[in-house]
Enzyme design. Structure first.
Site, PDB file in Angstrom:
ATOM      1  N   GLY A  16     -32.609 -63.341 -21.427  1.00 17.29           N
ATOM      2  CA  GLY A  16     -33.038 -61.989 -21.767  1.00 17.29           C
ATOM      3  C   GLY A  16     -31.865 -61.024 -21.779  1.00 17.29           C
ATOM      4  NE  ARG A  44     -36.278 -57.019 -25.900  1.00 20.46           N
ATOM      5  CZ  ARG A  44     -37.455 -56.751 -25.365  1.00 20.46           C
ATOM      6  NH1 ARG A  44     -37.681 -55.581 -24.808  1.00 20.46           N
ATOM      7  NH2 ARG A  44     -38.413 -57.659 -25.373  1.00 20.46           N
ATOM      8  CG  ASN A  66     -32.702 -60.008 -17.145  1.00 20.30           C
ATOM      9  OD1 ASN A  66     -32.909 -59.037 -16.425  1.00 20.30           O
ATOM     10  ND2 ASN A  66     -32.912 -59.968 -18.465  1.00 20.30           N
ATOM     11  CB  SER A  84     -39.395 -56.724  -9.114  1.00 22.51           C
ATOM     12  OG  SER A  84     -40.008 -55.455  -9.089  1.00 22.51           O
ATOM     13  CE1 TYR A  90     -42.412 -57.887 -13.817  1.00 23.80           C
ATOM     14  CE2 TYR A  90     -42.739 -56.626 -11.806  1.00 23.80           C
ATOM     15  CZ  TYR A  90     -41.913 -57.050 -12.830  1.00 23.80           C
ATOM     16  OH  TYR A  90     -40.595 -56.631 -12.873  1.00 23.80           O
ATOM     17  CE  LYS A 140     -39.906 -59.948 -11.961  1.00 20.47           C
ATOM     18  NZ  LYS A 140     -38.713 -60.514 -12.587  1.00 20.47           N
TER      19      LYS A 140
HETATM   20  P1  NDP Z   1     -37.280 -55.670 -21.149  1.00 16.33           P
HETATM   21  O1  NDP Z   1     -38.713 -55.739 -21.528  1.00 16.33           O
HETATM   22  O2  NDP Z   1     -36.443 -54.540 -21.603  1.00 16.33           O
HETATM   23  O3  NDP Z   1     -36.545 -57.029 -21.587  1.00 16.33           O
HETATM   24  C1  NDP Z   1     -37.122 -58.259 -21.293  1.00 16.33           C
HETATM   25  C2  NDP Z   1     -36.142 -59.332 -21.663  1.00 16.33           C
HETATM   26  O4  NDP Z   1     -36.710 -60.606 -21.317  1.00 16.33           O
HETATM   27  C3  NDP Z   1     -35.867 -59.368 -23.165  1.00 16.33           C
HETATM   28  O5  NDP Z   1     -34.519 -59.668 -23.355  1.00 16.33           O
HETATM   29  C4  NDP Z   1     -36.728 -60.510 -23.643  1.00 16.33           C
HETATM   30  O6  NDP Z   1     -36.211 -61.158 -24.790  1.00 16.33           O
HETATM   31  C5  NDP Z   1     -36.643 -61.449 -22.453  1.00 16.33           C
HETATM   32  N1  NDP Z   1     -37.732 -62.413 -22.437  1.00 16.33           N
HETATM   33  C6  NDP Z   1     -39.039 -62.184 -22.192  1.00 16.33           C
HETATM   34  N2  NDP Z   1     -39.732 -63.335 -22.270  1.00 16.33           N
HETATM   35  C7  NDP Z   1     -38.831 -64.308 -22.550  1.00 16.33           C
HETATM   36  C8  NDP Z   1     -38.923 -65.694 -22.740  1.00 16.33           C
HETATM   37  N3  NDP Z   1     -40.095 -66.351 -22.655  1.00 16.33           N
HETATM   38  N4  NDP Z   1     -37.796 -66.388 -23.012  1.00 16.33           N
HETATM   39  C9  NDP Z   1     -36.603 -65.763 -23.117  1.00 16.33           C
HETATM   40  N5  NDP Z   1     -36.452 -64.445 -22.945  1.00 16.33           N
HETATM   41  C10 NDP Z   1     -37.556 -63.722 -22.676  1.00 16.33           C
HETATM   42  O7  NDP Z   1     -37.291 -55.788 -19.575  1.00 16.33           O
HETATM   43  P2  NDP Z   1     -36.278 -55.305 -18.450  1.00 16.33           P
HETATM   44  O8  NDP Z   1     -34.898 -55.308 -18.949  1.00 16.33           O
HETATM   45  O9  NDP Z   1     -36.821 -54.080 -17.830  1.00 16.33           O
HETATM   46  O10 NDP Z   1     -36.493 -56.460 -17.382  1.00 16.33           O
HETATM   47  C11 NDP Z   1     -35.552 -57.489 -17.161  1.00 16.33           C
HETATM   48  C12 NDP Z   1     -35.914 -58.143 -15.832  1.00 16.33           C
HETATM   49  O11 NDP Z   1     -35.865 -57.143 -14.802  1.00 16.33           O
HETATM   50  C13 NDP Z   1     -37.326 -58.711 -15.792  1.00 16.33           C
HETATM   51  O12 NDP Z   1     -37.328 -59.902 -15.060  1.00 16.33           O
HETATM   52  C14 NDP Z   1     -38.107 -57.634 -15.059  1.00 16.33           C
HETATM   53  O13 NDP Z   1     -39.237 -58.150 -14.425  1.00 16.33           O
HETATM   54  C15 NDP Z   1     -37.070 -57.161 -14.072  1.00 16.33           C
HETATM   55  N6  NDP Z   1     -37.320 -55.854 -13.511  1.00 16.33           N
HETATM   56  C16 NDP Z   1     -37.452 -54.741 -14.320  1.00 16.33           C
HETATM   57  C17 NDP Z   1     -37.687 -53.500 -13.750  1.00 16.33           C
HETATM   58  C18 NDP Z   1     -37.829 -52.256 -14.569  1.00 16.33           C
HETATM   59  O14 NDP Z   1     -38.237 -51.218 -14.015  1.00 16.33           O
HETATM   60  N7  NDP Z   1     -37.504 -52.259 -15.847  1.00 16.33           N
HETATM   61  C19 NDP Z   1     -37.812 -53.346 -12.293  1.00 16.33           C
HETATM   62  C20 NDP Z   1     -37.660 -54.556 -11.550  1.00 16.33           C
HETATM   63  C21 NDP Z   1     -37.426 -55.758 -12.139  1.00 16.33           C
HETATM   64  P3  NDP Z   1     -36.797 -60.876 -26.274  1.00 16.33           P
HETATM   65  O15 NDP Z   1     -36.058 -59.676 -26.793  1.00 16.33           O
HETATM   66  O16 NDP Z   1     -36.458 -62.132 -26.985  1.00 16.33           O
HETATM   67  O17 NDP Z   1     -38.265 -60.614 -26.133  1.00 16.33           O
END
Ligand code: NDP
Length: 259
Positions: free
Chosen positions: A18, A21, A96, A148, A163, A167
């Site tokens: 991931g 982005r 991630n 998280s 979720y 976590k």
């Molecule tokens: P985003 O929704 O911005 O990004 C999610 C990322 O995960 C994307 O790059 C997406 O890729 C990838 N992804 C999702 N499913 C898959 C899959 N099956 N295989 C490969 N890649 C996948 O989320 P965040 O950046 O906010 O979150 C990143 C991590 O941080 C997560 O684990 C989230 O739980 C954790 N987190 C986020 C918080 C927040 O407040 N934002 C707080 C605490 C933890 P694609 O573009 O291909 O869909």
């Protein structure tokens, strides 16, 4: 080794799932700034390739993108094989990739439950197993799981039991894996953010009016994090700066959990 040298990642290869982005992209950027070659592993190849190119031109490190759904066992194996082919090994894996489903417990479907558990928890298992086999044969490595604060605390006003369960599962996963793989020189730690301004948090903000204001009121620092704020901690966990740390979780939540 000097203190600053301990944070350097020259001659290391880091895979960020991931990484195209949000938080993953900020972590990939930070690891590249510290000198690591970067592999962006996500589902959308165009976005992954664009990010890999941008990181390469900004930092000069080697990068490439690999299409990888972390819930697909064969794809995770292929992702590690391609990384080894390109860079010779995997030194750092950042698990991630993650999703959230905002649905009340009483109406959440089994499909929604599985989608979250499979991405956030099974995905970390599959990527760690594939990368870990390579690390074992290479005398060590580092795994960082993006957990998280939701592993430890209930969220309000969202509804997101799958979720939080996923976590919390990553916390047990990290403890046990750190124990099992210490003998191979593999360190396993978690980075647990609070609310970070990304697409994921935007989804949460839509569940209730004034959700962001509610969260910010509950943080000692009164504001959500930017993804870039997580970068230095990710470098710390990935590098020799944390050489004596394994099986731990670093919480980075602006003081939310002590409110
Ligand atoms: P985003 O929704 O911005 O990004 C999610 C990322 O995960 C994307 O790059 C997406 O890729 C990838 N992804 C999702 N499913 C898959 C899959 N099956 N295989 C490969 N890649 C996948 O989320 P965040 O950046 O906010 O979150 C990143 C991590 O941080 C997560 O684990 C989230 O739980 C954790 N987190 C986020 C918080 C927040 O407040 N934002 C707080 C605490 C933890 P694609 O573009 O291909 O869909």
């Amino acid at each position: 080794m000097t203190v600053l040298n301990a944070f350097k990642l020259d001659d290391r290869t880091a895979v960020v799932t991931g990484g195209n982005r949000g938080i993953g992209r900020a972590i990939a950027n930070a690891l590249a700034e510290a000198g690591a070659d970067i592999v962006i592993a996500n589902r959308n190849p165009e976005s992954g390739e664009a990010t890999a190119d941008e990181i390469a031109s900004a930092t000069g490190v080697g990068t490439f993108a690999v299409e990888c759904d972390v819930t697909d066992e064969d794809a995770t194996t292929a992702m590690v094989e391609q990384t080894v082919e390109r860079f010779g090994g995997v030194d750092v894996l950042v698990n991630n990739a993650g999703i959230v489903v905002h649905e009340a417990m009483e109406t959440m479907t089994l499909e929604e439950w599985y989608a979250v558990i499979e991405t956030n928890l099974t995905g970390a298992f599959l990527c760690s197993r594939a990368a870990g086999r390579e690390m074992i044969s290479n005398d060590g490595g580092v795994i960082v799981n993006v957990s998280s604060m939701s592993a430890f605390l209930a969220n309000h006003p969202q509804r997101q039991v799958a979720y939080n369960a996923s976590k919390a599962g990553l916390e047990g996963f990290k403890n046990q894996l750190a124990s099992e793989w210490a003998e191979f020189g593999i360190r396993v730690n978690n980075l647990a953010p609070g609310y970070v301004a990304t697409d994921n948090a935007d989804q949460g903000a839509q569940v209730a009016e004034n959700a962001v204001e509610t969260w910010e009121r509950e943080m000692l620092q009164d504001r959500m994090a930017s993804p870039e704020m997580l970068g230095p901690t990710a470098v710390y966990l990935a590098s020799d700066a944390s050489a004596y740390m394994t099986g731990e979780t670093v919480v980075l939540d602006g003081g939310y959990s002590v409110r």
